[in-house]
Design a protein around this motif. Sequence first.
Motif, mmCIF file in Angstrom:
data_model
loop_
_atom_site.group_PDB
_atom_site.id
_atom_site.type_symbol
_atom_site.label_atom_id
_atom_site.label_comp_id
_atom_site.label_asym_id
_atom_site.label_seq_id
_atom_site.Cartn_x
_atom_site.Cartn_y
_atom_site.Cartn_z
ATOM 1 N N LYS A 1 22.048 -10.249 -2.779
ATOM 2 C CA LYS A 1 22.186 -11.654 -2.430
ATOM 3 C C LYS A 1 20.978 -12.163 -1.639
ATOM 4 C CE LYS A 1 26.382 -12.126 -4.109
ATOM 5 N NZ LYS A 1 27.547 -12.307 -3.218
ATOM 6 N N MET A 2 20.134 -11.218 -1.200
ATOM 7 C CA MET A 2 18.959 -11.627 -0.434
ATOM 8 C C MET A 2 17.835 -10.622 -0.619
ATOM 9 S SD MET A 2 19.513 -10.721 3.612
ATOM 10 C CE MET A 2 20.698 -12.023 3.852
ATOM 11 N N VAL A 3 16.637 -11.097 -0.303
ATOM 12 C CA VAL A 3 15.456 -10.244 -0.241
ATOM 13 C C VAL A 3 14.955 -10.278 1.194
ATOM 14 C CG1 VAL A 3 13.072 -9.923 -0.997
ATOM 15 C CG2 VAL A 3 14.822 -10.628 -2.650
ATOM 16 N N VAL A 4 14.668 -9.112 1.751
ATOM 17 C CA VAL A 4 14.123 -9.011 3.105
ATOM 18 C C VAL A 4 12.710 -8.458 3.013
ATOM 19 C CG1 VAL A 4 14.438 -8.080 5.419
ATOM 20 C CG2 VAL A 4 16.447 -8.582 4.003
ATOM 21 N N VAL A 5 11.761 -9.196 3.580
ATOM 22 C CA VAL A 5 10.344 -8.826 3.529
ATOM 23 C C VAL A 5 9.953 -8.153 4.848
ATOM 24 C CG1 VAL A 5 7.992 -9.649 3.156
ATOM 25 C CG2 VAL A 5 9.920 -10.784 2.001
ATOM 26 N N HIS A 6 9.246 -7.024 4.739
ATOM 27 C CA HIS A 6 8.870 -6.212 5.903
ATOM 28 C C HIS A 6 7.369 -5.911 5.866
ATOM 29 C CE1 HIS A 6 13.151 -4.694 6.391
ATOM 30 N NE2 HIS A 6 13.166 -4.946 5.088
ATOM 31 N N TRP A 7 6.897 -5.382 6.996
ATOM 32 C CA TRP A 7 5.675 -4.584 6.966
ATOM 33 C C TRP A 7 5.999 -3.200 7.505
ATOM 34 C CZ3 TRP A 7 2.748 -8.265 10.756
ATOM 35 C CH2 TRP A 7 3.157 -8.054 12.072
ATOM 36 N N THR A 8 5.207 -2.207 7.113
ATOM 37 C CA THR A 8 5.526 -0.830 7.479
ATOM 38 C C THR A 8 5.028 -0.454 8.866
ATOM 39 O OG1 THR A 8 3.469 0.053 6.515
ATOM 40 C CG2 THR A 8 5.409 -0.111 5.057
ATOM 41 N N ALA A 9 4.007 -1.188 9.375
ATOM 42 C CA ALA A 9 3.339 -0.822 10.630
ATOM 43 C C ALA A 9 2.751 0.582 10.543
ATOM 44 C CB ALA A 9 4.283 -0.955 11.822
ATOM 45 N N ILE A 10 2.373 0.972 9.338
ATOM 46 C CA ILE A 10 1.760 2.273 9.055
ATOM 47 C C ILE A 10 0.484 1.994 8.263
ATOM 48 C CG2 ILE A 10 2.050 4.488 7.867
ATOM 49 C CD1 ILE A 10 5.068 4.204 8.304
ATOM 50 N N PRO A 11 -0.630 2.656 8.564
ATOM 51 C CA PRO A 11 -1.923 2.213 8.060
ATOM 52 C C PRO A 11 -2.322 2.644 6.650
ATOM 53 C CG PRO A 11 -2.227 4.050 9.559
ATOM 54 C CD PRO A 11 -0.775 3.700 9.607
ATOM 55 N N SER A 12 -1.439 3.293 5.900
ATOM 56 C CA SER A 12 -1.826 3.679 4.548
ATOM 57 C C SER A 12 -0.610 3.723 3.642
ATOM 58 C CB SER A 12 -2.511 5.051 4.531
ATOM 59 O OG SER A 12 -1.559 6.088 4.730
ATOM 60 N N PHE A 13 -0.860 3.630 2.341
ATOM 61 C CA PHE A 13 0.234 3.705 1.378
ATOM 62 C C PHE A 13 0.922 5.060 1.441
ATOM 63 C CE2 PHE A 13 1.589 5.344 -2.752
ATOM 64 C CZ PHE A 13 2.628 4.463 -3.029
ATOM 65 N N GLN A 14 0.143 6.135 1.446
ATOM 66 C CA GLN A 14 0.741 7.469 1.394
ATOM 67 C C GLN A 14 1.604 7.741 2.614
ATOM 68 O OE1 GLN A 14 0.627 9.613 -1.332
ATOM 69 N NE2 GLN A 14 2.307 10.479 -0.137
ATOM 70 N N LYS A 15 1.118 7.370 3.800
ATOM 71 C CA LYS A 15 1.907 7.602 5.006
ATOM 72 C C LYS A 15 3.149 6.725 5.029
ATOM 73 C CE LYS A 15 -1.859 9.258 7.959
ATOM 74 N NZ LYS A 15 -2.670 9.018 9.175
ATOM 75 N N SER A 16 3.045 5.522 4.469
ATOM 76 C CA SER A 16 4.218 4.653 4.367
ATOM 77 C C SER A 16 5.248 5.264 3.426
ATOM 78 C CB SER A 16 3.812 3.262 3.867
ATOM 79 O OG SER A 16 2.970 2.612 4.793
ATOM 80 N N LEU A 17 4.780 5.743 2.280
ATOM 81 C CA LEU A 17 5.673 6.405 1.325
ATOM 82 C C LEU A 17 6.332 7.627 1.953
ATOM 83 C CD1 LEU A 17 6.778 6.600 -1.582
ATOM 84 C CD2 LEU A 17 4.749 7.965 -2.154
ATOM 85 N N ASP A 18 5.553 8.403 2.683
ATOM 86 C CA ASP A 18 6.081 9.602 3.325
ATOM 87 C C ASP A 18 7.202 9.256 4.312
ATOM 88 O OD1 ASP A 18 4.257 11.123 1.925
ATOM 89 O OD2 ASP A 18 2.864 11.352 3.613
ATOM 90 N N ALA A 19 7.088 8.098 4.965
ATOM 91 C CA ALA A 19 8.089 7.694 5.957
ATOM 92 C C ALA A 19 9.451 7.463 5.328
ATOM 93 C CB ALA A 19 7.621 6.439 6.684
#
Length: 218
Positions: free
Chosen positions: A58-76
């Motif tokens: 029913k909704m979309v929530v937009v975020h930022w990861t506060a992590i400096p790379s794609f791989q580290k964000s994915l790992d989180a």
Amino acid sequence: MKTRAIMVSAIIGAIVASCGPKIIDEPIVFNNERSELTLDYMQEHYNLDVEEPTIIPKMVVVHWTAIPSFQKSLDAFYDVYLPNFRTAISGAGNLNVSSQFLVDQDGTIYRLMPETTMARHVIGLNHCAIGIENVGGPDLPLTDAQLKSNIKLIKYLKKKYPIDYVIGHYEYQLFEGHELWLEQDEGYRTVKTDPNVEFMTSIREALTNLDLKPLPEK
């Protein structure tokens, strides 16, 4: 006639899919263990007793990861269990945080899990929300490429699902008292600033023709 109707439906579906953004599947671990933890979370936090950890978006929530790379964000998001260092939210369950989508700085869109499987990304609303995480944060500003990809992705999702709201993570507490708010733990809240007001303002300016509902007022 029935066969023809099925063919027409398939053609329409293919056309809609071809008009959407390019999405790369990059699945995180979602095994039986994570499924059970998700069901436990839905029961404890939303009082939802269901057999499958699925949602009607029913909704979309937009975020930022506060992590400096794609791989580290994915790992989180990758592992099943919440890391020990996430002390601010660890009291609310062992299920790791996750999101249906992750957008890299160059605008590449990755789908981490099925769009209608529940992810833990926003307090009180996970049961009805698709999450879009963006690689970046206060020390790594979000990019124009990410903005364009978020807009394309949200338009794609709106065509597929009954999306009524698009919000920034920092706006989630506006929904306390709303019919979509199901959080059972009155002490479970965090203060968020992502993905910042400017980014959300730009998104909303591009979505004025989607007939979205206005956010609740406090």
